[in-house]
Every structure is written in C-alpha cells, then in structure tokens.
Design a protein around this motif. Structure first.
Motif, short mmCIF file in Angstrom:
data_model
loop_
_atom_site.label_atom_id
_atom_site.label_comp_id
_atom_site.label_asym_id
_atom_site.label_seq_id
_atom_site.Cartn_x
_atom_site.Cartn_y
_atom_site.Cartn_z
N GLY A 187 4.04 -11.26 1.88
CA GLY A 187 3.58 -9.88 1.85
C GLY A 187 2.61 -9.62 0.72
O GLY A 187 2.41 -10.46 -0.15
N ARG A 188 2.03 -8.43 0.76
CA ARG A 188 1.05 -8.06 -0.25
C ARG A 188 1.74 -7.67 -1.56
O ARG A 188 2.72 -6.93 -1.55
CB ARG A 188 0.18 -6.91 0.24
CG ARG A 188 -0.62 -7.24 1.50
CD ARG A 188 -1.57 -6.12 1.86
NE ARG A 188 -0.86 -4.87 2.14
CZ ARG A 188 -1.45 -3.73 2.47
NH1 ARG A 188 -2.78 -3.68 2.56
NH2 ARG A 188 -0.75 -2.64 2.73
N ARG A 189 1.19 -8.15 -2.64
CA ARG A 189 1.72 -7.87 -3.97
C ARG A 189 0.78 -6.93 -4.74
O ARG A 189 -0.42 -6.96 -4.52
CB ARG A 189 1.90 -9.17 -4.76
CG ARG A 189 2.95 -10.12 -4.19
CD ARG A 189 2.77 -11.51 -4.78
NE ARG A 189 3.88 -12.40 -4.51
CZ ARG A 189 4.09 -13.05 -3.38
NH1 ARG A 189 3.24 -12.88 -2.37
NH2 ARG A 189 5.12 -13.85 -3.23
N PRO A 190 1.33 -6.13 -5.66
CA PRO A 190 0.44 -5.32 -6.49
C PRO A 190 -0.37 -6.20 -7.44
O PRO A 190 0.10 -7.25 -7.88
CB PRO A 190 1.41 -4.42 -7.27
CG PRO A 190 2.72 -5.15 -7.26
CD PRO A 190 2.75 -5.92 -5.97
N LYS A 191 -1.57 -5.76 -7.75
CA LYS A 191 -2.40 -6.47 -8.72
C LYS A 191 -2.20 -5.93 -10.13
O LYS A 191 -2.56 -6.59 -11.11
CB LYS A 191 -3.87 -6.35 -8.33
CG LYS A 191 -4.22 -6.99 -6.99
CD LYS A 191 -5.69 -6.76 -6.63
CE LYS A 191 -6.03 -7.39 -5.29
NZ LYS A 191 -7.45 -7.12 -4.90
N LEU A 192 -1.62 -4.72 -10.22
CA LEU A 192 -1.45 -4.05 -11.51
C LEU A 192 0.02 -3.89 -11.86
O LEU A 192 0.88 -3.83 -10.98
CB LEU A 192 -2.09 -2.66 -11.46
CG LEU A 192 -3.59 -2.59 -11.13
CD1 LEU A 192 -4.02 -1.14 -11.00
CD2 LEU A 192 -4.41 -3.30 -12.20
#
Length: 359
Positions: A187-192
C-alpha cells in the motif's frame, strides 16, 4: 530476456489501483522486468511514467456496481456481469492474441478471474494478488438471485487455474487456489512525518481533524449537518464527490497518504486501500457500514484486531455526531491490539516474480 508482464488491475474502488501504484514503482525500477502492460479502467489514477510501461484502458471484471458509496446496486451488477459473459470468448481471443504478439510471459491479476483464463489459453504463468476473490463476493448475493451463484461457480473454476495466489492481509476465504502464500501489506505510505504533514496542510494543534474518506462515489446525496460540530472538530476531505459544504476543509493534495497521516482520525467505509494507508500512517479509524459486501466482516475483524478504531452508524456521520464518537473512542481500551502486520508484501511479490525469470 527479462519478464514481460501483463498486469490486470480491477477498477472497482481505489484499493486495487492505489496499492498497485506502489508495486508498479518497484517493478519499473527492477532490472529483471523488461516490460509491464497495465490493463485497467483506472489508469488515469496512476502518476507513473516509464518506457517500460504500456497502458490499455480495458476492464476484464465488473466488480459490484453501487448506487452511492454506501449502497450496492445488484440489478445493475447482474446486467453488467451478463454483458461481460456475452463478450468473454471474444475478450479471451483478443487478449490471448495481444499476449502472444507482445511476447508476454506472465500475467499478474489484482483481482479478476478472467486474466487467469487468458493465461491458461496463452499457456503462460498466472499469479493472483488480492485479499478477496469475486466468486466469494457474488456467492453472497445468491440469497437474492440464483444468477449470482451460477456466476460465482464459474469464477471459482477460473481462479482455480491460477499458477499461484499471493494473499494480502485482511483476506476472505480462498479455498479454490491450489498454491497460495500469505504475504504482507502492500500500500501507499506517507512521505512526511506527522509533524511535517500537519505543517504542510496548516493544521492547528488546538483542533481535532477528521478526514472523510469515501472513495469514488463520495457522499453523493448525503447532506452533512456540520452545524452540529463543536468548534474543536474540523472535517477534512479531498476528492470526495458530493461535498460542497463550506465548513469542510478541502486542501490541495499531491500525495493522499500525507493527508492521512496529518489528520487525527479517518472516517471511512472499510476497504483494503484505506486500512493499509491508515496502518502505515498510524492514524485511527472511525468506520461505518458499506452495504451487503461479503468482504466487510473480514475488514471489521482486522479493525478490531489490529487498529485503533471505533464504529459509527451512518446516521451519526450524517448528523455529525463526532464529539460523542470521539468521547467513546477515548474510553476504549486498545492495549491488547495485535498491530504487528507484516509490511513486506512488495518485497515478497518482487522475490516471487524474480523466481519466474529462472523458470
């Protein structure tokens, strides 16, 4: 020669395409993958370009048609399935021809069954990826119409021809696969970080922010009674059709998981995509019903087992009774949660694909 992959991605909801976007980046960067043919009706969602990628706007499954984000249209679903069945032989012929012309040697499907039949016809490897199969979903609707049992039985046979299945967390029963492996989250992870994300979206520390996440159908036809919200709670939304309320914050977003990590809570109907993104962001969930969808109990089980989460009735959401729900959340004991989901799904898929380069 490296792998030439035909990657089918279901257009039902955002979960399939959002998790596929992270896997596709890994595939593009891989030296052993020569070409990836992406077949989906959700291609515009992908913000990814590479000489390795070939795009085809095509749907090979129907999913479940919806009246809105929270209710299902079984009559339309049946009609679309019947139309798909009528065109099946032609689609198999056309896609088999396409596969041979492009020298494709592996099909990856998330999560339709027809690509597996196409792989069988073309004489190549097929890998299923997902946390549910459509035969399981449709079988649940046989109580309303026997047609859904018939189509479910046909799809169960199709899935059974898969070379193997890579099963994601929050999964439904999948007895039809002869070879299957449970893998970690994709899944997509936060970059921040949470702090940086809150700064990016200018979120105040004295307010509680609740992100409304309701997918492609949004909250069409629902009129949120935001006048009931206390001054300490602010609703946030992005890409939610049907929302035109001036009391709701709609920020500019270039990476949705950063917004998921910035807020204090996500209010949603459970789906694999949003659950995985909340897990990676460590953001608690306020969840509601999603109609008669057979995956739902398994997602709720995962929420109760491994997430800081609490149920909200749809009427509570519409009337914006978030203050009362958050008070209940604060009184809930989450000490015994099993939050240790494996997050190695992408690595496990890539390792499995690598093995097929040597076969």
């Amino acid at each position: 020669m490296g792998l030439r992959i035909y990657y089918y991605i279901s257009g039902h909801g955002f979960g399939h395409i959002s998790r596929s976007s992270t896997l596709l980046q890994r595939m593009v960067d891989s030296e052993f993958i020569e070409q990836i043919h992406i077949i989906s009706s959700r291609i515009p969602f992908l913000d990814l370009r590479s000489p390795k990628l070939k795009f085809r706007d095509l749907s090979l499954d129907v999913g479940v048609s919806q009246k809105d984000s929270l209710s299902i249209d079984l009559s339309l679903t049946k009609s679309e399935l019947q139309n798909m069945e009528k065109s099946k032989e032609r689609r198999i012929y056309e896609e088999t021809k396409y596969i041979r012309e492009n020298k494709i040697n592996l099909i990856l499907t998330d999560s339709g069954s027809l690509p597996i039949t196409i792989a069988l016809e073309a004489g190549i490897t097929s890998i299923f990826l997902g946390n549910f199969t459509w035969d399981f979903i449709y079988k649940n609707y046989a109580k309303y119409d026997s047609y859904f049992l018939d189509i479910s039985e046909k799809m169960e046979v199709e899935y059974g021809f898969a070379t193997e299945a890579l099963v994601l967390p929050f999964s439904c029963p999948m007895p039809q696969f002869l070879e299957k492996t449970n893998i970690g989250l994709v899944g997509r992870r936060p970059k921040l970080s949470k702090l940086k994300a809150r700064e990016k979206f200018s979120l105040r520390e004295d307010l509680t922010y609740i992100l409304l996440s309701f997918g492609a159908y949004g909250l069409e036809g629902k009129h949120l009674e935001t006048k009931n919200l206390p001054d300490t709670i602010k609703l946030v939304a992005y890409g939610v059709p049907g929302l035109s309320n001036p009391d709701i914050l709609i920020p500019e977003v270039d990476h949705y998981p950063d917004l998921v990590t910035a807020v204090d809570f996500v209010c949603t109907k459970p789906g694999y995509g949003i659950l995985s993104e909340c897990y990676f962001a460590n953001t608690p969930i306020l969840y509601t019903d999603r109609g008669d969808f057979a995956e739902y109990p398994y997602l709720v089980s995962a929420l109760k087992r491994g997430f800081r989460s609490i149920y909200m009735d749809q009427s509570q959401i519409i009337s914006c009774q978030f203050k009362e729900t958050l008070a209940s959340f604060e009184c809930t004991d989450f000490a015994n949660l099993n939050t240790d989901f494996s997050t190695e799904g992408e690595n496990e898929i890539m390792n499995r694909l690598l093995e097929y380069t040597n076969e």
